[in-house]
Design an enzyme around this catalytic site. Structure first.
Site, short mmCIF file in Angstrom:
data_model
loop_
_atom_site.label_atom_id
_atom_site.label_comp_id
_atom_site.label_asym_id
_atom_site.label_seq_id
_atom_site.Cartn_x
_atom_site.Cartn_y
_atom_site.Cartn_z
N PRO A 127 49.23 25.75 4.03
CA PRO A 127 49.07 26.77 5.07
C PRO A 127 47.63 27.04 5.54
O PRO A 127 47.06 28.11 5.32
CB PRO A 127 49.68 28.01 4.42
N CYS A 128 47.09 26.11 6.27
CA CYS A 128 45.74 26.27 6.82
C CYS A 128 45.68 27.38 7.86
O CYS A 128 44.61 27.93 8.12
CB CYS A 128 45.22 24.95 7.40
#
Length: 161
Positions: A127-128
């Protein structure tokens, strides 16, 4: 192998290599950097089918974590950054400086963390989008700022209903 799925952030191309998810790409898709073909389309491949199912649940608000084999490829530093991203809980955000600190670096490494974050080949699952500026501002996102905002809104726990 690869497959395509519809999502609230547009079509996603999911790529499997050696029994693990190796990439999720937003449209418009680009040719692989190494010039190799992606191989055959494999909608029924177990890893791809599981990824589609879990992403569908995530977008429906029914899943907050993923349980998939992933194999992002990058430099040693990039892979260390990506390993930290999966530790950011659903519905929460962290700054680039916080990620740098988790890696044992000073805030001066924030820019390097940001560059590694932007190279994440498996967005959403790694989850950047949960990494923001130190002042709480939304900063760059390889998939585009509209997608980043949509993903963060999807994970928001501040909904009234």
């Amino acid at each position: 192998m690869w497959t395509v799925m519809e999502s609230p952030v547009g079509e996603l191309r999911l790529i499997e290599r050696a029994g693990a998810l190796s990439a999720i790409e937003f449209t418009p898709w680009r040719q692989p950097a190494d010039g190799r073909p992606l191989g055959e389309r494999g909608d029924d491949h177990p890893v791809l089918a599981a990824a589609v199912a879990q992403l569908t649940e995530y977008f429906a608000g029914e899943r907050t974590t993923f349980d998939l084999p992933v194999a992002p490829r990058g430099t040693e530093f990039q892979e260390r950054v990506w390993a930290q991203l999966v530790k950011i809980p659903f519905g929460e955000t962290r700054s680039y400086g916080e990620i740098a600190a988790w890696l044992g670096h000073t805030n001066a490494a924030s820019r390097a963390v940001g560059l590694a974050n932007g190279r994440n080949p498996i967005p959403i699952i790694v989850p950047c989008h949960r990494v923001i500026g130190a002042d709480g501002s939304l900063t760059g996102y390889a998939g585009g700022m509209d997608r980043k905002k949509l993903l963060l809104d999807l994970e928001s726990t501040d909904r009234l209903f």
